[in-house]
Write a protein that holds these residues in place. Structure first.
Motif, short mmCIF file in Angstrom:
data_model
loop_
_atom_site.label_atom_id
_atom_site.label_comp_id
_atom_site.label_asym_id
_atom_site.label_seq_id
_atom_site.Cartn_x
_atom_site.Cartn_y
_atom_site.Cartn_z
N GLN A 27 0.82 -1.21 0.00
CA GLN A 27 0.00 0.00 0.00
C GLN A 27 0.85 1.26 0.00
O GLN A 27 0.34 2.36 -0.21
CB GLN A 27 -0.98 0.01 1.17
N GLU A 28 2.14 1.13 0.21
CA GLU A 28 3.06 2.26 0.26
C GLU A 28 3.01 3.08 -1.03
O GLU A 28 3.22 2.56 -2.12
CB GLU A 28 4.49 1.76 0.49
N GLY A 29 2.70 4.34 -0.90
CA GLY A 29 2.70 5.24 -2.04
C GLY A 29 1.44 5.21 -2.88
O GLY A 29 1.32 5.93 -3.86
N TYR A 30 0.46 4.39 -2.50
CA TYR A 30 -0.78 4.31 -3.26
C TYR A 30 -1.86 5.13 -2.59
O TYR A 30 -1.95 5.17 -1.37
CB TYR A 30 -1.25 2.86 -3.39
N GLU A 31 -2.71 5.72 -3.40
CA GLU A 31 -3.87 6.42 -2.87
C GLU A 31 -5.06 5.46 -2.92
O GLU A 31 -5.11 4.56 -3.75
CB GLU A 31 -4.14 7.69 -3.68
N PHE A 32 -6.00 5.69 -2.02
CA PHE A 32 -7.20 4.87 -1.95
C PHE A 32 -8.39 5.81 -2.04
O PHE A 32 -8.64 6.60 -1.13
CB PHE A 32 -7.22 4.08 -0.63
N VAL A 37 -7.75 1.36 -5.36
CA VAL A 37 -6.35 1.69 -5.10
C VAL A 37 -5.79 2.34 -6.35
O VAL A 37 -5.84 1.77 -7.44
CB VAL A 37 -5.55 0.42 -4.73
N MET A 38 -5.27 3.54 -6.19
CA MET A 38 -4.75 4.31 -7.31
C MET A 38 -3.23 4.37 -7.23
O MET A 38 -2.67 4.65 -6.17
CB MET A 38 -5.33 5.73 -7.29
N MET A 39 -2.59 4.12 -8.36
CA MET A 39 -1.14 4.13 -8.42
C MET A 39 -0.69 5.38 -9.16
O MET A 39 -0.91 5.50 -10.37
CB MET A 39 -0.64 2.89 -9.16
N PRO A 40 -0.08 6.33 -8.46
CA PRO A 40 0.40 7.53 -9.15
C PRO A 40 1.61 7.21 -10.02
O PRO A 40 2.40 6.33 -9.68
CB PRO A 40 0.77 8.48 -8.02
N PRO A 41 1.76 7.93 -11.13
CA PRO A 41 2.93 7.70 -11.98
C PRO A 41 4.19 8.25 -11.32
O PRO A 41 4.11 9.08 -10.41
CB PRO A 41 2.60 8.47 -13.25
N LYS A 42 5.31 7.81 -11.78
CA LYS A 42 6.59 8.30 -11.28
C LYS A 42 6.73 9.78 -11.65
O LYS A 42 6.42 10.19 -12.76
CB LYS A 42 7.73 7.49 -11.88
N LYS A 78 -11.97 11.15 5.45
CA LYS A 78 -13.15 10.29 5.50
C LYS A 78 -12.73 8.86 5.20
O LYS A 78 -11.95 8.29 5.95
CB LYS A 78 -14.24 10.82 4.59
N ASN A 79 -13.18 8.25 4.09
CA ASN A 79 -12.80 6.88 3.76
C ASN A 79 -11.81 6.81 2.61
O ASN A 79 -11.69 5.78 1.95
CB ASN A 79 -14.04 6.05 3.43
N ASP A 80 -11.11 7.90 2.35
CA ASP A 80 -10.13 7.95 1.27
C ASP A 80 -8.74 8.21 1.85
O ASP A 80 -8.60 8.81 2.91
CB ASP A 80 -10.47 9.07 0.28
#
Length: 182
Positions: A27-32, A37-42, A78-80
């Motif tokens: 989960q490190e570095g990912y947004e929820f 689960v969202m993976m930001p680009p480099k 909240k839940n994000d």
């Protein structure tokens, strides 16, 4: 910004509790956001340079103050779970071992082609609804910073040659020429 897919794991329609139960390295570095689960680009080099210039500009003002400047701190709204490029966090009681639990005073995002619409729409709305006081959107292309002041429903655009100021922090001035210096 893309939906993360990992072998043998489904990362959409997940609860925050399920996300928190993932091993920390998953989960490190990912947004929820909204159950995904969202993976930001480099980050690009210009993206990193702008973050560095902002932190250098903000750092001296906040030295010795309750509010602190963070790069890529995990924020629970909240839940994000969001990870702004920079956040100014002011309530020491809202820190847990893993994240800051509540709205930052200021969230700052540097736009990139991959995250532009996500930052301009999803994050703008989520930050406003969660009680973030100001949302700064840094646009490397136009070399501007748009400051959304949610409490008074205003947005100001700062350009090169100007100094960014905010009523949240009396005496804080950021020279736009310094922020966009290469």
């Amino acid at each position: 910004m893309g939906l993360l897919q990992k072998k043998d794991t489904k990362f959409e329609n997940m609860t925050l509790t399920e996300f928190d139960k993932l091993p920390r390295d998953e989960q490190e570095g990912y947004e929820f956001v909204d159950g995904m689960v969202m993976m930001p680009p480099k980050a690009t080099l210009i993206h990193q340079l702008l973050i560095t210039n902002l932190i250098i500009g903000l750092g001296p003002y906040f030295k010795g103050k309750t509010c602190k400047v963070f790069s890529e701190a995990e924020i629970k709204l909240k839940n994000d779970i969001f990870i702004p490029d920079i956040s100014i966090l002011c309530d020491p009681d809202k820190f847990s071992e893993q994240r800051y639990e509540g709205p930052p005073a200021v969230a700052i995002e540097v736009l990139s082609p991959a995250t532009r619409s996500y930052d301009l729409f999803t994050k703008l709305n989520k930050y406003q609804m969660a009680g973030v006081k100001e949302y700064w959107i840094v646009d490397p292309k136009s070399q501007t910073i748009t400051v959304h002041r949610f409490e008074i429903s205003e947005a100001d655009i700062y350009i090169r040659g100007e100094a960014l100021t905010t009523p949240l922090f009396e005496g804080l001035e950021l020279a736009m020429d310094d922020i966009f210096a290469s």
